[in-house]
Design an enzyme around this catalytic site. Structure first.
Site, PDB file in Angstrom:
ATOM      1  N   ASP A 164      57.943  43.732  74.089  1.00 59.18           N
ATOM      2  CA  ASP A 164      58.233  43.494  72.663  1.00 59.18           C
ATOM      3  C   ASP A 164      56.903  43.527  71.933  1.00 59.18           C
ATOM      4  O   ASP A 164      56.017  42.709  72.190  1.00 59.18           O
ATOM      5  CB  ASP A 164      58.910  42.125  72.491  1.00 59.18           C
ATOM      6  CG  ASP A 164      59.430  41.915  71.074  1.00 59.18           C
ATOM      7  OD1 ASP A 164      59.153  42.780  70.207  1.00 59.18           O
ATOM      8  OD2 ASP A 164      60.113  40.902  70.837  1.00 59.18           O
ATOM      9  N   LYS A 199      60.526  40.349  79.948  1.00 60.04           N
ATOM     10  CA  LYS A 199      60.046  40.970  78.707  1.00 60.04           C
ATOM     11  C   LYS A 199      58.616  40.501  78.515  1.00 60.04           C
ATOM     12  O   LYS A 199      58.317  39.315  78.698  1.00 60.04           O
ATOM     13  CB  LYS A 199      60.959  40.518  77.570  1.00 60.04           C
ATOM     14  CG  LYS A 199      60.471  40.787  76.161  1.00 60.04           C
ATOM     15  CD  LYS A 199      61.626  40.669  75.166  1.00 60.04           C
ATOM     16  CE  LYS A 199      61.266  39.869  73.939  1.00 60.04           C
ATOM     17  NZ  LYS A 199      62.328  39.883  72.911  1.00 60.04           N
ATOM     18  N   LYS A 226      70.813  38.338  66.967  1.00 57.33           N
ATOM     19  CA  LYS A 226      70.356  36.934  66.984  1.00 57.33           C
ATOM     20  C   LYS A 226      71.219  36.157  66.003  1.00 57.33           C
ATOM     21  O   LYS A 226      71.416  36.612  64.862  1.00 57.33           O
ATOM     22  CB  LYS A 226      68.884  36.825  66.557  1.00 57.33           C
ATOM     23  CG  LYS A 226      67.918  37.383  67.580  1.00 57.33           C
ATOM     24  CD  LYS A 226      66.458  37.236  67.190  1.00 57.33           C
ATOM     25  CE  LYS A 226      65.593  37.906  68.254  1.00 57.33           C
ATOM     26  NZ  LYS A 226      64.196  38.056  67.882  1.00 57.33           N
ATOM     27  N   HIS A 252      52.468  30.384  74.488  1.00 57.40           N
ATOM     28  CA  HIS A 252      53.353  31.549  74.432  1.00 57.40           C
ATOM     29  C   HIS A 252      52.779  32.472  73.368  1.00 57.40           C
ATOM     30  O   HIS A 252      52.834  32.173  72.175  1.00 57.40           O
ATOM     31  CB  HIS A 252      54.770  31.077  74.089  1.00 57.40           C
ATOM     32  CG  HIS A 252      55.831  32.091  74.363  1.00 57.40           C
ATOM     33  ND1 HIS A 252      56.128  32.533  75.640  1.00 57.40           N
ATOM     34  CD2 HIS A 252      56.670  32.758  73.532  1.00 57.40           C
ATOM     35  CE1 HIS A 252      57.113  33.421  75.581  1.00 57.40           C
ATOM     36  NE2 HIS A 252      57.457  33.578  74.308  1.00 57.40           N
TER      37      HIS A 252
HETATM   38  C1  MUC Z   1      61.366  38.195  69.411  1.00 62.51           C
HETATM   39  O1  MUC Z   1      60.802  38.876  68.583  1.00 62.51           O
HETATM   40  O2  MUC Z   1      62.117  38.779  70.150  1.00 62.51           O
HETATM   41  C2  MUC Z   1      62.130  36.331  71.701  1.00 62.51           C
HETATM   42  C3  MUC Z   1      61.545  36.023  72.871  1.00 62.51           C
HETATM   43  C4  MUC Z   1      60.243  35.597  72.610  1.00 62.51           C
HETATM   44  O3  MUC Z   1      59.400  35.250  73.419  1.00 62.51           O
HETATM   45  O4  MUC Z   1      60.026  35.667  71.291  1.00 62.51           O
HETATM   46  C5  MUC Z   1      61.231  35.956  70.646  1.00 62.51           C
HETATM   47  C6  MUC Z   1      61.149  36.711  69.402  1.00 62.51           C
HETATM   48 MG    MG Z   2      61.717  40.749  69.341  1.00 63.67          MG
END
Ligand code: MUC
Ligand code: MG
Length: 372
Positions: free
Chosen positions: A197, A166, A272, A21
């Site tokens: 992101d 995402k 979160k 990941h």
């Molecule tokens: C983030 O920064 O959002 C959320 C999904 C993912 O893959 O990493 C997280 C952290």
């Molecule tokens: Mg994020």
């Protein structure tokens, strides 16, 4: 008789991911969770979880520091205390311990689970009551390979498990990242919402270039394009483009959100439980965000099933999640330490209905993955 807390145990649990990941700051092959077990004098147990991403790559708390700080500083403040008021217990923690929001979230989760089990109600009921029994949940594409991401997304769309995605970008040159995102959006078409992101990786000039191209490619949302503390840039970018910005690392709790919107931010807020210090605090953050007209998103620090269930209970009490959620953490892991996995279907996940979090530990699996 009100129960009293008698014992708190913390365990480090390492579970491999189903594939690498890749985020802008690290690549994960394993996820480490800090599992908290709070026991009381009436024989019940509350479960909590504190989790981050890539050791210290994502933020200032590591799994090891979360465990140490719970064991040495936070647990002693709770042992012997009555379970009557979780707010009073959290105040006790905040009075003696600064920061450490992930550690506090793990403890608050375990206290809510324990209280829910005593009262025979789900955690969502303790948080005011669920409005939804099923909440939306996207999937994060982060294999680092465009073709693999497209194949992964198409399989998930075909199964009906997810249709919103995402993409993690920011580690490559902006032109390569934009080409990667545009190819995925073109392959998935209008039936899929594609967001990105950037995890703080761009400066303002790069973000200006990148956001214009992402907007043209049909991307729906850009999360945290620029560094967390560079609030002015985030605000300027939020006014410059029609494509909305989601603030993530720039906002942890209600006071950060108040400061950001007071200075003119115009976008969405990633909530979160780990950033805010627990499900109760994440809902304070949601209230402030909503009062300021910000759209809400249920975020994750890639928690396993316990932390994810806690967040799902919290998000289920919100009237509207404008950008849905990303509570997919357990699905990224090769295995689980709970008996009955969360139920993911129809681009979302069911809100557990049983008392507490609605989670039961699989002791054999926990023993298998617990760090020795
Ligand atoms: C983030 O920064 O959002 C959320 C999904 C993912 O893959 O990493 C997280 C952290
Ligand atoms: Mg994020």
């Amino acid at each position: 008789m009100t129960p009293k807390i008698t014992h708190i145990e913390t365990l480090l649990v390492d579970i491999p991911t189903i594939r690498p990941h890749k985020l802008s700051m690290t690549s994960m092959a394993v996820q480490t969770m800090v599992i908290v077990r709070i026991k009381d004098d009436q024989g019940l147990e509350g479960l909590g979880e504190g989790t981050t991403i890539g050791g210290l790559a994502y933020g200032p708390e590591s799994p090891e520091s979360i465990k140490t700080n719970i064991d040495h500083y936070l647990s002693p403040l709770l042992i012997g205390q009555s379970l009557a008021s979780i707010n009073a217990l959290m105040l006790r923690l905040h009075t003696s311990v600064k920061g450490n929001s992930i550690a506090k979230s793990a403890l608050q989760t375990a206290l809510l689970d324990l209280q829910g089990k005593h009262l025979g109600v789900p955690v969502s009921t303790l948080l005011g009551g669920a409005i939804h029994s099923h909440i939306p949940c996207l999937w994060v594409l982060a294999s680092g390979d465009t073709d693999k991401d497209i194949a992964e997304a198409k399989a998930l769309m075909a199964s009906g498990r997810h249709c919103d995605f995402k993409l993690k970008i920011g580690s490559r040159h902006v032109k390569d990242d934009v080409a990667h995102v545009a190819a995925i959006k073109a392959a998935l078409g209008d039936g899929a919402s594609v967001r990105v992101d950037v995890n703080q990786a761009w400066d303002e000039a790069t973000a200006t270039l990148g956001m214009a191209a992402l907007q043209a490619a049909g991307v729906d949302l850009v999360e945290q394009p620029t560094p967390a503390k560079d609030i002015d840039t985030l605000i300027r970018l939020s006014h410059k483009f029609n494509i909305p910005i989601l603030a993530d690392e720039s906002v942890a709790d209600a006071s950060d959100i108040l400061a950001l919107v007071a200075r003119g931010f115009n976008g969405g807020i990633a909530l979160k439980i780990a950033k805010a210090g627990g499900p109760i605090d994440a809902l304070y953050a949601a209230t402030v965000s909503s009062a300021a007209g910000m759209g809400l998103y249920g975020g994750t620090l890639l928690e396993g099933s316990i932390g994810t269930a806690a967040a799902i209970h919290a998000w289920s009490t919100l009237p509207k999640l404008h950008w849905g959620t990303e509570m997919f953490g357990p699905l990224l892991l090769k295995d689980d330490i709970i008996k009955q996995p969360l139920n993911y279907h129809n681009n979302g996940v069911d809100v557990p209905q049983q008392p507490g979090l609605g989670i039961e530990i699989d002791e054999a699996k926990l023993a298998e993955y617990q760090r020795k």
